[in-house]
Design a protein around this motif. Structure first.
Motif, PDB file in Angstrom:
ATOM      1  N   ASP A 156       7.556 -32.155 -19.837  1.00 36.55           N
ATOM      2  CA  ASP A 156       6.695 -33.018 -20.508  1.00 36.55           C
ATOM      3  C   ASP A 156       6.947 -33.387 -22.187  1.00 36.55           C
ATOM      4  OD1 ASP A 156       6.460 -30.788 -22.414  1.00 36.55           O
ATOM      5  OD2 ASP A 156       4.720 -29.821 -21.769  1.00 36.55           O
ATOM      6  N   ALA A 157       6.206 -34.138 -22.715  1.00 38.24           N
ATOM      7  CA  ALA A 157       6.535 -34.497 -24.108  1.00 38.24           C
ATOM      8  C   ALA A 157       7.038 -33.612 -25.010  1.00 38.24           C
ATOM      9  CB  ALA A 157       5.110 -35.083 -24.883  1.00 38.24           C
ATOM     10  N   PHE A 158       6.769 -32.469 -24.883  1.00 39.08           N
ATOM     11  CA  PHE A 158       7.573 -31.161 -25.925  1.00 39.08           C
ATOM     12  C   PHE A 158       8.982 -30.778 -25.059  1.00 39.08           C
ATOM     13  CE2 PHE A 158       3.255 -31.142 -27.019  1.00 39.08           C
ATOM     14  CZ  PHE A 158       3.377 -30.944 -28.210  1.00 39.08           C
ATOM     15  N   GLY A 159       9.179 -31.159 -23.934  1.00 37.48           N
ATOM     16  CA  GLY A 159      10.407 -30.930 -23.310  1.00 37.48           C
ATOM     17  C   GLY A 159      10.168 -29.530 -22.727  1.00 37.48           C
ATOM     18  N   PHE A 160       8.904 -29.076 -22.238  1.00 35.32           N
ATOM     19  CA  PHE A 160       8.853 -28.068 -21.434  1.00 35.32           C
ATOM     20  C   PHE A 160       8.763 -28.336 -19.921  1.00 35.32           C
ATOM     21  CE2 PHE A 160       5.939 -26.411 -25.039  1.00 35.32           C
ATOM     22  CZ  PHE A 160       7.123 -26.169 -25.793  1.00 35.32           C
ATOM     23  N   LEU A 161       9.396 -27.386 -19.311  1.00 36.61           N
ATOM     24  CA  LEU A 161       9.465 -27.827 -17.771  1.00 36.61           C
ATOM     25  C   LEU A 161       8.157 -27.864 -17.116  1.00 36.61           C
ATOM     26  CD1 LEU A 161      11.809 -27.991 -15.772  1.00 36.61           C
ATOM     27  CD2 LEU A 161      11.491 -25.419 -15.184  1.00 36.61           C
ATOM     28  N   GLN A 162       7.949 -28.948 -15.989  1.00 33.27           N
ATOM     29  CA  GLN A 162       6.724 -29.141 -15.356  1.00 33.27           C
ATOM     30  C   GLN A 162       6.943 -28.709 -14.047  1.00 33.27           C
ATOM     31  OE1 GLN A 162       5.850 -33.051 -16.440  1.00 33.27           O
ATOM     32  NE2 GLN A 162       3.675 -32.157 -17.544  1.00 33.27           N
ATOM     33  N   VAL A 163       6.078 -27.934 -13.619  1.00 33.97           N
ATOM     34  CA  VAL A 163       6.288 -27.466 -12.016  1.00 33.97           C
ATOM     35  C   VAL A 163       4.764 -27.533 -11.446  1.00 33.97           C
ATOM     36  CG1 VAL A 163       6.653 -25.333 -10.850  1.00 33.97           C
ATOM     37  CG2 VAL A 163       8.062 -25.533 -12.915  1.00 33.97           C
ATOM     38  N   LYS A 164       4.926 -28.148 -10.146  1.00 34.38           N
ATOM     39  CA  LYS A 164       3.803 -28.402  -9.319  1.00 34.38           C
ATOM     40  C   LYS A 164       3.805 -27.117  -8.417  1.00 34.38           C
ATOM     41  CE  LYS A 164       3.470 -31.550  -6.292  1.00 34.38           C
ATOM     42  NZ  LYS A 164       3.254 -32.876  -5.793  1.00 34.38           N
ATOM     43  N   PRO A 165       2.948 -26.505  -8.434  1.00 39.23           N
ATOM     44  CA  PRO A 165       2.450 -25.219  -7.335  1.00 39.23           C
ATOM     45  C   PRO A 165       2.747 -25.695  -5.890  1.00 39.23           C
ATOM     46  CG  PRO A 165       1.158 -24.749  -9.224  1.00 39.23           C
ATOM     47  CD  PRO A 165       1.632 -26.231  -9.208  1.00 39.23           C
ATOM     48  N   SER A 166       3.209 -25.083  -5.014  1.00 35.15           N
ATOM     49  CA  SER A 166       3.177 -25.577  -3.518  1.00 35.15           C
ATOM     50  C   SER A 166       1.481 -25.597  -3.096  1.00 35.15           C
ATOM     51  CB  SER A 166       3.968 -24.397  -2.571  1.00 35.15           C
ATOM     52  OG  SER A 166       5.432 -24.472  -3.083  1.00 35.15           O
ATOM     53  N   GLY A 167       1.445 -26.713  -2.507  1.00 35.08           N
ATOM     54  CA  GLY A 167       0.069 -26.777  -1.961  1.00 35.08           C
ATOM     55  C   GLY A 167      -0.890 -27.082  -2.945  1.00 35.08           C
ATOM     56  N   SER A 186      -2.079 -29.664  -9.191  1.00 33.19           N
ATOM     57  CA  SER A 186      -2.063 -29.366 -10.595  1.00 33.19           C
ATOM     58  C   SER A 186      -0.616 -29.089 -11.021  1.00 33.19           C
ATOM     59  CB  SER A 186      -2.968 -28.218 -10.904  1.00 33.19           C
ATOM     60  OG  SER A 186      -2.544 -27.121 -10.155  1.00 33.19           O
ATOM     61  N   VAL A 187      -0.219 -29.259 -12.349  1.00 28.68           N
ATOM     62  CA  VAL A 187       0.918 -28.734 -12.857  1.00 28.68           C
ATOM     63  C   VAL A 187       0.879 -27.930 -13.987  1.00 28.68           C
ATOM     64  CG1 VAL A 187       2.943 -30.105 -14.165  1.00 28.68           C
ATOM     65  CG2 VAL A 187       1.948 -31.169 -12.159  1.00 28.68           C
ATOM     66  N   PHE A 232       5.117 -14.551 -13.184  1.00 32.53           N
ATOM     67  CA  PHE A 232       4.325 -14.309 -14.260  1.00 32.53           C
ATOM     68  C   PHE A 232       4.527 -12.961 -15.014  1.00 32.53           C
ATOM     69  CE2 PHE A 232       2.712 -17.830 -11.666  1.00 32.53           C
ATOM     70  CZ  PHE A 232       2.807 -18.870 -12.556  1.00 32.53           C
ATOM     71  N   PRO A 233       4.076 -12.903 -15.998  1.00 32.42           N
ATOM     72  CA  PRO A 233       4.228 -11.476 -16.716  1.00 32.42           C
ATOM     73  C   PRO A 233       3.414 -10.399 -15.960  1.00 32.42           C
ATOM     74  CG  PRO A 233       3.946 -13.216 -18.453  1.00 32.42           C
ATOM     75  CD  PRO A 233       3.603 -13.977 -17.142  1.00 32.42           C
ATOM     76  N   SER A 234       2.279 -10.754 -15.054  1.00 32.47           N
ATOM     77  CA  SER A 234       1.746  -9.689 -14.411  1.00 32.47           C
ATOM     78  C   SER A 234       2.441  -9.278 -13.240  1.00 32.47           C
ATOM     79  CB  SER A 234       0.673 -10.422 -13.940  1.00 32.47           C
ATOM     80  OG  SER A 234       0.776 -11.688 -13.105  1.00 32.47           O
ATOM     81  N   GLY A 235       3.782 -10.009 -12.910  1.00 30.33           N
ATOM     82  CA  GLY A 235       4.511  -9.550 -11.667  1.00 30.33           C
ATOM     83  C   GLY A 235       4.025 -10.566 -10.508  1.00 30.33           C
ATOM     84  N   GLN A 236       3.143 -11.397 -10.640  1.00 32.83           N
ATOM     85  CA  GLN A 236       2.649 -12.364  -9.634  1.00 32.83           C
ATOM     86  C   GLN A 236       3.771 -13.283  -9.527  1.00 32.83           C
ATOM     87  OE1 GLN A 236      -0.912 -14.328 -10.203  1.00 32.83           O
ATOM     88  NE2 GLN A 236      -0.897 -15.543  -8.315  1.00 32.83           N
ATOM     89  N   THR A 237       4.120 -13.962  -8.464  1.00 30.83           N
ATOM     90  CA  THR A 237       4.916 -14.996  -8.218  1.00 30.83           C
ATOM     91  C   THR A 237       4.453 -16.388  -7.508  1.00 30.83           C
ATOM     92  OG1 THR A 237       5.737 -14.323  -6.190  1.00 30.83           O
ATOM     93  CG2 THR A 237       7.006 -13.509  -7.694  1.00 30.83           C
ATOM     94  N   GLN A 238       5.017 -17.520  -7.998  1.00 29.22           N
ATOM     95  CA  GLN A 238       4.417 -18.614  -7.472  1.00 29.22           C
ATOM     96  C   GLN A 238       5.453 -19.688  -7.329  1.00 29.22           C
ATOM     97  OE1 GLN A 238       1.059 -20.132  -7.540  1.00 29.22           O
ATOM     98  NE2 GLN A 238       2.345 -21.452  -6.165  1.00 29.22           N
ATOM     99  N   SER A 239       5.734 -20.082  -6.045  1.00 26.28           N
ATOM    100  CA  SER A 239       6.695 -21.108  -5.545  1.00 26.28           C
ATOM    101  C   SER A 239       6.209 -22.657  -6.114  1.00 26.28           C
ATOM    102  CB  SER A 239       7.181 -20.965  -4.202  1.00 26.28           C
ATOM    103  OG  SER A 239       7.674 -19.834  -3.830  1.00 26.28           O
ATOM    104  N   GLY A 240       7.103 -23.445  -6.454  1.00 26.66           N
ATOM    105  CA  GLY A 240       6.732 -24.862  -6.632  1.00 26.66           C
ATOM    106  C   GLY A 240       7.774 -25.588  -6.775  1.00 26.66           C
ATOM    107  N   VAL A 241       7.703 -26.876  -7.092  1.00 31.57           N
ATOM    108  CA  VAL A 241       8.798 -28.171  -7.464  1.00 31.57           C
ATOM    109  C   VAL A 241       8.509 -28.582  -8.811  1.00 31.57           C
ATOM    110  CG1 VAL A 241       9.325 -30.190  -6.397  1.00 31.57           C
ATOM    111  CG2 VAL A 241       8.315 -28.686  -4.763  1.00 31.57           C
ATOM    112  N   ILE A 242       9.823 -28.706  -9.113  1.00 31.41           N
ATOM    113  CA  ILE A 242      10.137 -29.229 -10.502  1.00 31.41           C
ATOM    114  C   ILE A 242       9.707 -30.658 -10.447  1.00 31.41           C
ATOM    115  CG2 ILE A 242      11.617 -29.900 -12.347  1.00 31.41           C
ATOM    116  CD1 ILE A 242      13.091 -27.217 -11.786  1.00 31.41           C
ATOM    117  N   THR A 243       8.699 -31.147 -11.500  1.00 34.27           N
ATOM    118  CA  THR A 243       8.345 -32.672 -11.580  1.00 34.27           C
ATOM    119  C   THR A 243       9.150 -33.385 -12.730  1.00 34.27           C
ATOM    120  OG1 THR A 243       6.457 -32.075 -12.666  1.00 34.27           O
ATOM    121  CG2 THR A 243       6.277 -32.141 -10.290  1.00 34.27           C
ATOM    122  N   GLY A 244       9.533 -32.396 -13.645  1.00 35.58           N
ATOM    123  CA  GLY A 244      10.200 -33.142 -14.836  1.00 35.58           C
ATOM    124  C   GLY A 244       9.902 -32.191 -16.171  1.00 35.58           C
TER     125      GLY A 244
END
Length: 892
Positions: free
Chosen positions: A856-867, A870-871, A842-854
């Motif tokens: 959305d309606a606009f073509g933006f990537l959807q990621v579900k954080p580990s544990g 939410s998406v 993220f812009p703040s430098g924080q990182t987040q691991s996740g899994v790509i789920t597909g």
């Protein structure tokens, strides 16, 4: 054996092409025009002692020689291409004088002049009857096609034998369309050795001569068959006469069993008159052959490093320009893309290393550059494949940190001086030299170097020394595997001047090919000086070429009428950057300067020599997309022609080669010949689904490309994939295409300028579709040279583009008509990232691991954080991606 074949029209459900022919004929008849269906003959070259060179070329007339006003005929629109068959319109309507013709027998059957049965009951719309001229060529022996009983398509009125055999038939549009499809998709013969070569709507005057002794003409001999089968095929009797065939079904559904050529969209019905089920209108939304499964949670990977070369110059802008020009002159054309970078970018977390073939630096480097470079050459995070680095005069500080050994620890920067350098066959070159006060004999042969994590062992080899001081001027550092290398150059080869410039380029060529493993030009030449004025030459001396305006005549007129207020002397200014088009009636209208980087002459009525309009329009089945084309063999960029005010919905710009191809986020797209490159303008209602979800369009376009190719016979099993957000891949290893979309809003519309490139037949810089076809055929033991083989044949740019536009129009229509779910299902059939693990910064430098789920309606990537259940979404325009390594990083 001679076959009798009945061509029957399918209903409008079964054959859209039948309706197309009918509609076009009606349209032009109303306009008092003639519609011609014509078979283009081979060019007739005959000996002529009076002609220059001793030969004359006989060019066929656009109208029939039987027409009295043929010399007044003007070609209107080209309506259809099918192989060597053409459908076009003529103005004015053509007229035939029947006074020198002979009438057909008005009752009963006859064998003169051809086999006919006047008793046939023909349904003709007498309120809309038309007269058609049928021409047949006299061949030696039997014709190449099938026997067509033309008296089942209309009433035969008159005939005449001259250079060709002519028949005047009274019919209607519906029957003409049936006969037209038979002609377009077969080789119908009206008699042995008489093949139909022309159908032409005409008006007739005068009266044909009547046969006074018609009763003396013998009756045809027929053998009536009593078949116990419900449907009898056409067969040949022993005496050579045709057997009479009886169908128990209605005539509109009958079809000969053997050798029946079906028109596109038509179906063969049973003899009982049953019709086939209507075609599945959503069949294009299904992938015919499922893609091979990817490992669970996998992401694509590079089988080789992408063809990117980063240039980092810490000196003046002139040095940066000179370095880039020298690299362009020595590297293989269309193999690599050169980008400028900075020390801060190299030292950042941006995933440049895995996407770079070589890092080239010129000038002093800071000590913080050492570890990123060592990480790069050791192949960190890249499966062990090391990178290549070339450092020109990097400075004493950098070298002391890079090479921790006594010999280099005392290195000091000194004033630049002229050194005398010899390398292999190049002797005594006087070049700018950055002396460090280190002798070649003091350089160790191996060292252990510390990278970010762990250490690597490298070998050192002095490739050249200064002739007088014996200081090293070319030093090669290699990892143990030999894959990662650093070339240290203490002479400035890329900025050589005078007589030594050509030799410097030759040395650069040899160093990059022999020691850095790059593909270089077979002959390096001094690059031209940089000029800001428009040039007829592109990068590396490429010459720009004229443009050609392709499409139906009426569409072109409509377009020119639409833009006439924006033109001055037939010149259209495209954008504020100075690019302009001039629409030219003929080559004589093109200025002597010809095409340049900022000026494109476009010929209105000429076909391009390097682009098959026949194959393109034969494969194009759209209403608007791709119907108007501006083609040029060599352009700066197809996108440049669409960057100004709106031109036309569906207009396409096609080039065989670009000198400044554009990719996403100001990236460069390599554009060699063999790559299918186009830009397309779409004008979408802002209230439509895509008008409200514009970012989805780039995914629809990429999907159109891969699904169109997989829809071609023999290409169903090609493993084509889609990498988010806009890349086209072969499997999960090699990029073969990409898409870019720029959108702007107008009052009620969204104007989308699309750019796309796909490697069709160019094996450089990565692989191409035809490579994949060749590999597939080889793996299956298929030799496509064998006409009976069922392998895929190599694709042409014209076919790929036309099929892509056809598929794209269908996909857009599906999305706009509430079939988004079906389209997305097809998209995921090509998707590379299902359940792939990613790391988002993220812009703040924080990182987040996740899994790509597909997406959305606009073509933006959807990621579900580990544990988490939410998406969150990731936008393509605000981030940099290395999906190969599962990294998503905010842009700087």
């Amino acid at each position: 054996m001679l076959f009798t074949i009945y061509y029957v029209a399918a209903t409008w459900i079964q054959s859209w092409r039948l309706n197309y022919v009918k509609n076009k004929v009606n349209e032009y008849l109303v306009r008092n025009a003639t519609v011609v269906l014509y078979q283009v003959p081979e060019v007739d070259i005959t000996s002529d002692a009076t002609a220059e060179g001793g030969f004359t070329v006989q060019v066929p007339s656009v109208s029939s020689n039987y027409c009295v006003n043929k010399d007044d005929a003007k070609l209107g629109d080209l309506l259809w291409n099918v192989g060597n068959k053409r459908v076009y319109s003529l103005f004015p309507k053509q007229n035939v004088d029947l006074n020198q013709w002979i009438s057909f027998k008005d009752k009963g059957s006859s064998v003169f002049p051809i086999n006919t049965d006047i008793n046939n009951i023909i349904e003709i719309d007498m309120d809309n009857k038309i007269e058609v001229l049928i021409e047949a060529d006299f061949l030696d022996g039997q014709g190449p096609g099938e026997f067509a009983k033309i008296d089942t398509y209309g009433v035969l009125k008159a005939w005449k034998a001259s250079d060709h055999f002519g028949i005047i038939m009274e019919t209607d549009v519906n029957n003409l369309a049936r006969l037209g499809l038979c002609f377009l998709f077969g080789h119908p013969n009206i008699q042995d050795g008489m093949e139909i070569i022309r159908l032409e709507t005409v008006s007739c005057s005068g009266q044909p001569c009547r046969l006074l002794n018609a009763d003396s003409i013998p009756m045809p001999r027929t053998i009536l068959l009593q078949s116990t089968k419900e449907s009898d095929s056409a067969e040949e009797a022993e005496d050579g006469y045709m057997k009479s065939i009886s169908f128990t079904g209605s005539a509109s559904t009958a079809s000969a069993k053997s050798g029946s050529p079906k028109g596109p969209g038509s179906t063969t019905a049973s003899s009982k008159g049953s019709t086939s089920a209507p075609p599945d209108n959503d069949a294009f939304l299904t992938r015919k052959c499922p893609a091979p499964p990817l490992p669970q949670g996998s992401s694509p990977h590079h089988s080789q490093k992408p063809p990117n070369i980063l240039i980092l110059c810490t000196g003046s802008q002139d040095v940066a320009v000179q370095s880039k020009e020298a690299l362009e002159a020595t590297l293989q054309k269309h193999k690599y893309v050169l980008y400028s970078t900075s020390q801060s970018e190299v030292c950042s977390s941006t995933p440049w290393a895995d996407n770079t073939s070589m890092l080239f630096t010129h000038g002093r480097l800071g000590g913080d550059m050492v570890k990123p470079i060592l990480n790069y050459i050791s192949g960190s995070g890249d499966g062990g494949e090391g990178g290549k680095v070339w450092c020109v005069c990097p400075g004493a500080e950098f070298l002391r940190l890079l090479l921790p050994c006594p010999a280099v620890s005392s290195a000091k920067d000194s004033l630049e001086s002229k050194g005398v350098v010899s390398y292999k066959q190049w002797k005594g070159l006087k070049l700018p030299h950055c002396s460090l006060g280190v002798r070649a004999s003091e350089i160790p042969t191996s060292l252990e170097l510390a990278k970010s994590q762990g250490k690597i062992n490298v070998s050192l080899k002095v490739l050249a020394t200064e002739d007088n001081s014996h200081e090293p001027v070319l030093l090669l550092i290699s990892t143990q595997t030999g894959a990662g290398k650093i070339l240290i150059s203490l002479v400035k080869l890329s900025t050589g001047t005078g007589e030594s410039e050509q030799k410097c380029l030759e040395i650069m060529n040899e160093l990059m090919s022999s020691h850095l493993g790059l593909s270089t030009s077979s002959s390096s030449s001094v690059p031209p000086s940089v000029s800001s004025s428009p040039s007829s030459k592109g990068s590396q001396g490429t010459t720009f070429t004229n443009g050609y305006f392709l499409g139906r005549h009426e569409l072109k007129l409509e377009f020119l009428s639409h833009i006439k207020d924006r033109m001055k002397d037939n010149v259209l200014s495209i954008n504020s950057g100075g690019l302009s088009l001039k629409f030219c009636q003929s080559i004589a209208d093109i200025p002597k300067s010809g095409a340049t980087s900022s000026f494109l002459p476009v010929l209105l009525h000429t076909c391009p020599p390097k682009f098959s309009t026949v194959e393109y329009f034969e494969n194009l089945q759209t209403e608007s997309i791709g119907r108007l084309v501006i083609y040029s063999r060599i352009l700066t960029s197809t996108m440049n022609l669409l960057t100004g005010p709106v031109l036309h919905h569906g207009i396409v710009v096609i080039a065989s080669q670009q000198t400044e191809g554009k990719g996403r986020s100001s990236n460069v797209w390599l554009s060699p010949e063999g790559c299918a490159m186009f830009s397309l303008q779409l004008v979408l209602p802002d209230t439509s689904y895509l008008g409200r979800h514009a970012p989805l369009l780039q995914h629809i376009i990429a999907l159109a490309v891969v699904s169109a190719i997989n829809g071609i016979q023999g290409c169903e099993e090609l493993d084509l994939r889609l990498k988010w957000p806009n890349d086209i891949y072969s499997g999960n290893s090699s990029k073969i295409g990409g898409v870019i979309v720029n959108s702007t809003s107008t009052k009620n519309s969204l104007v989308c300028n699309v750019g796309c490139g796909l490697n069709v037949s160019n094996s450089v810089p990565t692989v191409c579709v035809n490579d994949l076809i060749k590999e597939r055929n080889k793996s299956k033991g298929i030799n496509v040279a064998n006409k009976d083989a069922k392998g895929a044949v190599p694709l042409t740019m014209e076919k790929v583009l036309a099929r892509t536009f056809t598929q794209l129009e269908k996909l857009i229509e599906a999305v706009q008509s509430d079939k988004v779910d079906k389209v997305m299902k097809l998209y995921y059939d090509y998707w590379l990232h299902s359940d792939a693990e990613v790391k988002v910064t993220f812009p703040s430098g924080q990182t987040q691991s996740g899994v790509i789920t597909g997406i959305d309606a606009f073509g933006f990537l959807q990621v579900k954080p580990s544990g988490s259940s939410s998406v969150f979404t990731v936008h393509p325009d605000g981030n940099s991606f290395d999906m190969m390594q599962g990294l998503i990083i905010p842009k700087k």
